[in-house]
Design a protein around this motif. Structure first.
Motif, short mmCIF file in Angstrom:
data_model
loop_
_atom_site.label_atom_id
_atom_site.label_comp_id
_atom_site.label_asym_id
_atom_site.label_seq_id
_atom_site.Cartn_x
_atom_site.Cartn_y
_atom_site.Cartn_z
N MET A 1 -13.45 -43.79 10.06
CA MET A 1 -14.49 -44.26 9.18
C MET A 1 -15.85 -43.90 9.78
SD MET A 1 -15.10 -48.11 7.80
CE MET A 1 -16.15 -48.89 9.00
N GLN A 2 -16.65 -43.22 9.03
CA GLN A 2 -17.98 -42.79 9.45
C GLN A 2 -18.99 -43.91 9.21
OE1 GLN A 2 -18.71 -39.82 10.80
NE2 GLN A 2 -20.90 -40.11 10.92
N SER A 3 -19.75 -44.25 10.22
CA SER A 3 -20.78 -45.27 10.08
C SER A 3 -21.96 -44.71 9.32
CB SER A 3 -21.23 -45.73 11.48
OG SER A 3 -22.32 -46.62 11.35
N LYS A 4 -22.57 -45.55 8.49
CA LYS A 4 -23.77 -45.10 7.78
C LYS A 4 -24.99 -45.13 8.68
CE LYS A 4 -25.09 -49.42 5.52
NZ LYS A 4 -25.36 -50.04 4.23
N TYR A 5 -24.84 -45.69 9.88
CA TYR A 5 -25.93 -45.77 10.84
C TYR A 5 -25.76 -44.65 11.86
CZ TYR A 5 -26.42 -50.23 8.60
OH TYR A 5 -26.57 -51.21 7.64
N GLN A 6 -26.78 -43.84 11.99
CA GLN A 6 -26.73 -42.70 12.90
C GLN A 6 -27.10 -43.07 14.33
OE1 GLN A 6 -25.44 -39.75 11.82
NE2 GLN A 6 -25.05 -41.04 10.03
N SER A 7 -27.70 -44.24 14.48
CA SER A 7 -28.11 -44.69 15.81
C SER A 7 -28.21 -46.21 15.81
CB SER A 7 -29.47 -44.10 16.18
OG SER A 7 -30.49 -44.67 15.37
N PHE A 8 -28.26 -46.77 17.00
CA PHE A 8 -28.46 -48.21 17.11
C PHE A 8 -29.82 -48.60 16.53
CE2 PHE A 8 -30.04 -51.95 19.38
CZ PHE A 8 -29.09 -52.87 18.96
N LYS A 9 -30.80 -47.76 16.72
CA LYS A 9 -32.14 -48.03 16.16
C LYS A 9 -32.07 -48.19 14.64
CE LYS A 9 -36.80 -46.16 15.97
NZ LYS A 9 -37.66 -45.05 16.29
N ASP A 10 -31.23 -47.42 13.99
CA ASP A 10 -31.03 -47.55 12.54
C ASP A 10 -30.26 -48.83 12.19
OD1 ASP A 10 -32.24 -45.05 12.15
OD2 ASP A 10 -30.31 -44.00 12.12
N PHE A 11 -29.35 -49.22 13.05
CA PHE A 11 -28.48 -50.36 12.80
C PHE A 11 -29.18 -51.70 13.03
CE2 PHE A 11 -25.60 -53.55 14.64
CZ PHE A 11 -24.70 -53.72 13.59
N TYR A 12 -30.04 -51.79 14.02
CA TYR A 12 -30.60 -53.08 14.44
C TYR A 12 -31.32 -53.84 13.33
CZ TYR A 12 -32.45 -56.62 17.63
OH TYR A 12 -32.77 -57.81 18.26
N PRO A 13 -32.11 -53.20 12.46
CA PRO A 13 -32.71 -53.98 11.35
C PRO A 13 -31.65 -54.63 10.46
CG PRO A 13 -33.86 -51.90 11.61
CD PRO A 13 -32.63 -51.83 12.50
N PHE A 14 -30.55 -53.92 10.18
CA PHE A 14 -29.44 -54.51 9.43
C PHE A 14 -28.86 -55.69 10.19
CE2 PHE A 14 -24.77 -54.70 9.28
CZ PHE A 14 -24.60 -55.18 7.99
N TYR A 15 -28.67 -55.54 11.48
CA TYR A 15 -28.12 -56.59 12.31
C TYR A 15 -29.00 -57.85 12.22
CZ TYR A 15 -26.46 -59.10 16.41
OH TYR A 15 -25.96 -60.07 17.24
N LEU A 16 -30.30 -57.68 12.31
CA LEU A 16 -31.22 -58.83 12.23
C LEU A 16 -31.17 -59.48 10.85
CD1 LEU A 16 -34.32 -57.58 14.24
CD2 LEU A 16 -32.55 -59.20 14.97
N GLU A 17 -30.99 -58.68 9.81
CA GLU A 17 -30.85 -59.24 8.46
C GLU A 17 -29.62 -60.14 8.37
OE1 GLU A 17 -32.40 -59.12 5.27
OE2 GLU A 17 -34.07 -58.65 6.61
N GLN A 18 -28.61 -59.83 9.12
CA GLN A 18 -27.38 -60.62 9.13
C GLN A 18 -27.50 -61.87 9.98
OE1 GLN A 18 -24.65 -59.60 7.13
NE2 GLN A 18 -26.39 -58.38 6.45
N HIS A 19 -28.65 -62.08 10.60
CA HIS A 19 -28.89 -63.21 11.51
C HIS A 19 -30.21 -63.90 11.17
CE1 HIS A 19 -26.05 -60.61 13.63
NE2 HIS A 19 -25.57 -61.75 14.09
#
Length: 105
Positions: A1-19
């Protein structure tokens, strides 16, 4: 499964939205603190079985926060590596005051 996030920098805003929920975020913080204390206790006492409790402490606190307070599915299920990184970056951000530990009034 390919992640839609290319880097942790791209992922972290989503992560914060989940918290966004204060209690969820605090439970993550305390769970991570217990993990740190368990690792230190294992190193100091050479009771290495303490390390086996770290996933229970870390995920236990976090998942209570997600299921009962945030009411969402933990990112761990879809992005385990980035989610683990997010836990520790959020922990650091809360320690240094970059993210609020308590709700702003």
């Amino acid at each position: 499964m390919q992640s839609k996030y290319q880097s942790f920098k791209d992922f972290y805003p989503f992560y914060l939205e989940q918290h966004r929920n204060q209690t969820c975020r605090q439970l993550h913080f305390w769970g991570s603190t217990v993990v740190v204390l368990l690792v230190l206790a294992a190193a100091v006492t050479e009771q290495w079985w303490y390390l086996g409790l770290t996933p229970v402490a870390g995920y236990g606190f976090a998942w209570v926060g997600h299921f009962f307070f945030e009411k969402n599915r933990p990112a761990t299920f879809s992005h385990p590596f980035y989610s683990l990184m997010g836990d520790w970056v959020m922990y650091k951000d809360m320690l240094v005051g970059k993210l609020p530990f308590q709700a702003q009034h």
